[in-house]
Design a protein around this motif. Structure first.
Motif, short mmCIF file in Angstrom:
data_model
loop_
_atom_site.label_atom_id
_atom_site.label_comp_id
_atom_site.label_asym_id
_atom_site.label_seq_id
_atom_site.Cartn_x
_atom_site.Cartn_y
_atom_site.Cartn_z
N UNK A 81 16.47 -24.91 -2.86
CA UNK A 81 17.01 -23.61 -3.28
C UNK A 81 17.32 -23.58 -4.78
N UNK A 82 17.55 -24.72 -5.38
CA UNK A 82 17.65 -24.76 -6.85
C UNK A 82 16.31 -24.39 -7.46
N UNK A 83 15.23 -24.95 -6.91
CA UNK A 83 13.90 -24.64 -7.43
C UNK A 83 13.57 -23.16 -7.26
N UNK A 84 13.76 -22.62 -6.05
CA UNK A 84 13.39 -21.22 -5.82
C UNK A 84 14.34 -20.26 -6.54
N UNK A 85 15.56 -20.69 -6.76
CA UNK A 85 16.46 -19.85 -7.56
C UNK A 85 15.94 -19.78 -9.00
N UNK A 86 15.45 -20.92 -9.49
CA UNK A 86 14.85 -20.91 -10.82
C UNK A 86 13.65 -19.99 -10.88
N UNK A 87 12.83 -20.01 -9.84
CA UNK A 87 11.67 -19.12 -9.80
C UNK A 87 12.10 -17.65 -9.76
N UNK A 88 13.15 -17.38 -8.99
CA UNK A 88 13.64 -16.00 -8.90
C UNK A 88 14.23 -15.54 -10.23
N UNK A 89 14.94 -16.43 -10.89
CA UNK A 89 15.51 -16.09 -12.20
C UNK A 89 14.40 -15.80 -13.21
N UNK A 90 13.35 -16.60 -13.18
CA UNK A 90 12.21 -16.36 -14.08
C UNK A 90 11.58 -15.01 -13.80
N UNK A 91 11.38 -14.72 -12.52
CA UNK A 91 10.74 -13.45 -12.14
C UNK A 91 11.57 -12.24 -12.52
N UNK A 92 12.89 -12.44 -12.65
CA UNK A 92 13.77 -11.33 -13.03
C UNK A 92 14.16 -11.39 -14.51
N UNK A 93 13.42 -12.20 -15.28
CA UNK A 93 13.58 -12.22 -16.73
C UNK A 93 14.69 -13.10 -17.26
N UNK A 94 15.26 -13.96 -16.43
CA UNK A 94 16.37 -14.81 -16.87
C UNK A 94 15.88 -16.24 -17.06
N UNK A 95 15.05 -16.43 -18.06
CA UNK A 95 14.35 -17.71 -18.22
C UNK A 95 15.27 -18.86 -18.63
N UNK A 96 16.29 -18.57 -19.42
CA UNK A 96 17.21 -19.64 -19.85
C UNK A 96 17.97 -20.19 -18.64
N UNK A 97 18.48 -19.28 -17.80
CA UNK A 97 19.18 -19.71 -16.59
C UNK A 97 18.23 -20.46 -15.66
N UNK A 98 16.98 -20.01 -15.62
CA UNK A 98 15.99 -20.66 -14.75
C UNK A 98 15.81 -22.11 -15.16
N UNK A 99 15.70 -22.37 -16.45
CA UNK A 99 15.51 -23.74 -16.93
C UNK A 99 16.71 -24.60 -16.56
N UNK A 100 17.90 -24.04 -16.65
CA UNK A 100 19.09 -24.81 -16.27
C UNK A 100 19.04 -25.19 -14.80
N UNK A 101 18.55 -24.26 -13.97
CA UNK A 101 18.44 -24.54 -12.54
C UNK A 101 17.42 -25.65 -12.28
N UNK A 102 16.30 -25.60 -12.97
CA UNK A 102 15.26 -26.62 -12.79
C UNK A 102 15.70 -27.98 -13.32
N UNK A 103 16.51 -27.97 -14.38
CA UNK A 103 17.04 -29.24 -14.89
C UNK A 103 17.90 -29.90 -13.82
N UNK A 104 18.69 -29.09 -13.12
CA UNK A 104 19.52 -29.62 -12.03
C UNK A 104 18.67 -30.17 -10.90
N UNK A 105 17.54 -29.50 -10.63
CA UNK A 105 16.69 -29.89 -9.49
C UNK A 105 15.74 -31.04 -9.81
N UNK A 106 15.44 -31.23 -11.10
CA UNK A 106 14.39 -32.18 -11.49
C UNK A 106 14.67 -33.59 -10.98
N UNK A 107 13.62 -34.21 -10.47
CA UNK A 107 13.72 -35.55 -9.88
C UNK A 107 12.31 -36.12 -9.77
N UNK A 108 12.16 -37.39 -9.98
CA UNK A 108 10.83 -37.98 -9.99
C UNK A 108 10.25 -38.25 -8.61
N UNK A 109 11.10 -38.21 -7.56
CA UNK A 109 10.64 -38.67 -6.26
C UNK A 109 10.54 -37.58 -5.20
N UNK A 110 11.30 -36.50 -5.31
CA UNK A 110 11.30 -35.50 -4.25
C UNK A 110 10.27 -34.41 -4.51
#
Length: 650
Positions: A348-377
């Motif tokens: 849901x962090x990933x899809x929230x980032x996608x939703x934020x991007x789609x609604x023009x909130x790209x800075x918030x989206x990147x913050x969400x993806x930074x939280x979700x980022x992981x090398x294994x999952x």
């Protein structure tokens, strides 16, 4: 895999050599069988043959104690049983860090909670080494309530359970009802979750246990069962009689086959018969059932409910219903209304980032993806890719020292786990190993993983390596046993070796004797009927079902079948992985639900898979494939590219 571990001792003392390793394993199997069957005399006779201070002694002594306690409890079945400290503490202290000890402490904690012995509960709660089971989680909620605090998300999880609750959880709900912390509507909701999943026995037992409450006395369990078995008849009778719960049960059952019909009943002729809280629950249930069928009306049904009436699973399907429509503002809203525990899920962090991007909130989206980022999952990798980061293999840790490896080899708990595996008591060995690694640090975990690999406990090696937080060994997380054989089989049928490895890691964790609950066997978990079909198709002469667990035969059958499913689904690894797990016809049915002309990205399609097991399976297989490609080839196609696009059909 029989080793000298069978003869090892928890305290390094010598073991009498009257029994060899194999004999001790056979003996332990017989002892466990006698214990499980309640044959105390046989248990005692067999236990006397085991050498003193053996690796298995903690199991024997705690099982002996349970025999003794069970006899006492039978004499006073109606009493609230709480084991006395002087009875149980010596065992817990004598055999620390063993799985039977952990189970014994869990059971005692629940007794202490039900009896309100909070000082002793707090003291013993800190001694648990493994994550709590459902009963202990409810005991924790008991303590919170005693202290005047209510953990609403955790309590909602209990109320929303679709399976029979642990005794402590059932007692908790009764206690909270008496104290007016939860209401009759909450108890109704629990029963509705049970009957919606056709857990009729669990529902009626729960009502019977509440028969001394005003709520329990008002429910006819026979009418409840009839509403599950024959909802049409129950609804017909309910026109003149019947409670809110009986009507809701019948409608809930009808929603499984036809959400639209159930929706018509809720807003039509039965609208006045249903309380507001029951109506909200029904709308969430109807929305959930419609979302599982990928019906576009699902979001409309969910909109008539409220987050407070929904289970965690229903909230997730509310978001998936919005994803199906690619309604990004609604995706954002539904995720924002999830409890924090769900919002912290990488999906849901990933899809929230996608939703934020789609609604023009790209800075918030990147913050969400930074939280979700992981090398294994799965979603950690996708988040990295959205951030423009190429997923690479982690830095190799420093080689394990001989001292670190020796500590793992001499660890009595790990020795005990191996001895249990050698004795054929796989599940006991599984839990014993898990307990031992539960509180290990990274270097200890890597040493335990290396030790397990050397002893061919491949699934436990992966489990240990998966737990590291800072030092990661890709070769231990993603083992490559049977490499020469597997590589040759994959090449013969033209499959990506990394994908085959990724699938086997998810299917069997490289256990050659693995057998699923539905009868699939071996490394690639091949079903007998599938094996016969593939063997005939490829001309495998003389094949018998008993050959399935043979490594070479299993890889031959599994890779050929995977290739067939791959070709059947347009060489989409997403669809083929889903078909391998759920059956080759299922992905075609899901594509028809999308409709002709509709094209969605593979990640979205994967998230919409209606079976929890298959959805997680596809995510793990595809994520594993990237890791294996990095390990075997030192590079990988990005995950999003591997997932591709999925086209609907008619």
């Amino acid at each position: 895999m029989l080793t000298a571990a069978m003869c090892g001792l928890g305290h390094g003392q010598a073991v009498a050599q009257s029994l060899n390793v194999s004999d001790q394993g056979d003996l332990m199997r017989q002892i466990k069988s006698a214990y499980s069957d309640g044959r105390f005399s046989e248990f005692s006779r067999l236990a006397q043959q085991l050498p003193d201070n053996h690796l298995f002694t903690p199991y024997i002594e705690i099982w002996r104690f349970r025999f003794f306690i069970k006899g006492q409890e039978k004499q006073s079945p109606d009493d609230v049983v709480v084991w006395r400290s002087e009875e149980v503490l010596p065992l817990l202290n004598r055999y620390p860090a063993t799985w039977p000890t952990e189970q014994l402490r869990r059971d005692w904690l629940q007794q202490l909670a039900r009896a309100g012995q909070w000082d002793l509960y707090r003291q013993q709660r800190t001694e648990l080494k493994y994550r709590p089971d459902q009963g202990v989680e409810c005991a924790d909620l008991y303590l919170s309530a005693y202290q005047g605090q209510v953990n609403k998300p955790a309590l909602n999880k209990v109320v929303s359970s679709e399976k029979r609750l642990a005794r402590t959880c059932r007692t908790l709900l009764k206690t909270l009802y008496y104290r007016d912390i939860i209401q009759a509507a909450d108890l109704d909701r629990h029963v509705l979750h049970l009957v919606a999943d056709k857990q009729v026995s669990a529902a009626t037992q729960f009502v019977d246990e509440m028969s001394d409450t005003a709520w329990g006395r008002g429910i006819d369990t026979r009418a409840l069962s009839n509403a599950v078995d024959n909802p049409d008849k129950a609804l017909k009778q309910a026109k003149s009689s019947g409670t809110d719960l009986i009507v809701a049960t019948a409608i809930a059952r009808k929603a499984i086959a036809d959400p639209a019909e159930a929706a018509a009943l809720v807003q039509g002729q039965y609208a006045q018969r249903l309380s507001e809280s029951t109506s909200r629950w029904l709308w969430a249930h109807i929305g959930h059932r419609a979302a599982l069928l990928w019906q576009p009306e699902a979001s409309k049904y969910f909109s008539k409910s409220s987050p407070e009436a929904m289970s965690g699973e229903q909230m997730e399907w509310r978001t998936r219903a919005a994803l199906l429509q690619e309604n990004w503002p609604l995706v954002l809203q539904t995720i924002d209304e999830m409890p924090q525990e769900l919002k912290d899920n990488r999906a849901w962090q990933y899809w929230r980032g996608r939703a934020l991007t789609a609604t023009g909130k790209t800075v918030e989206a990147r913050q969400e993806w930074i939280r979700a980022a992981n090398s294994f999952s799965f979603y950690g990798k996708l988040a990295n890719e959205e951030l423009g980061t190429t997923v690479t293999a982690p830095l190799k840790p420093q080689p394990l020292t001989q001292q670190e490896l020796e500590r793992a080899r001499k660890n009595p708990g790990l020795q005990r786990a191996l001895a249990l595996y050698d004795a054929g008591l796989r599940m006991d060995g599984f839990w014993e190993f898990n307990l031992q690694i539960a509180q290990m640090k990274d270097r200890e975990l890597l040493a335990a993983a290396a030790w397990a690999e050397r002893n061919q406990l491949y699934d436990r090696a992966i489990a240990a390596a998966d737990k590291t937080e800072a030092e990661h060994d890709l070769a231990l997380r993603y083992l490559t046993p049977f490499r020469d054989n597997l590589k040759a089989k994959a090449q013969e049928v033209g499959l990506d070796e990394s994908w085959v490895y990724g699938l086997i890691r998810q299917e069997s964790r490289f256990l050659t004797i693995a057998r699923s609950g539905v009868g699939a066997s071996g490394l690639m978990q091949v079903m007998p009927a599938t094996a016969q079909y593939v063997a005939k198709k490829i001309g495998l002469a003389g094949f018998k079902n008993s050959d399935i667990t043979n490594i070479d035969t299993n890889l031959t059958l599994g890779t050929n079948y995977l290739r067939m499913v791959y070709d059947q689904h347009g060489q989409s690894p997403v669809l083929a992985s889903a078909g391998y797990n759920a059956g080759p016809g299922r992905p075609s049915a899901w594509k028809r639900r999308l409709g002709e002309g509709r094209v969605v990205e593979g990640a979205l399609f994967t998230e919409l898979i209606p079976f929890d097991e298959t959805r997680d399976y596809v995510k793990n297989v595809m994520s594993n494939t990237v890791a294996y490609s990095l390990l075997l080839n030192n590079s990988s196609t990005p995950l999003k590219q591997r997932l591709g696009m999925i086209q609907g059909s008619n």
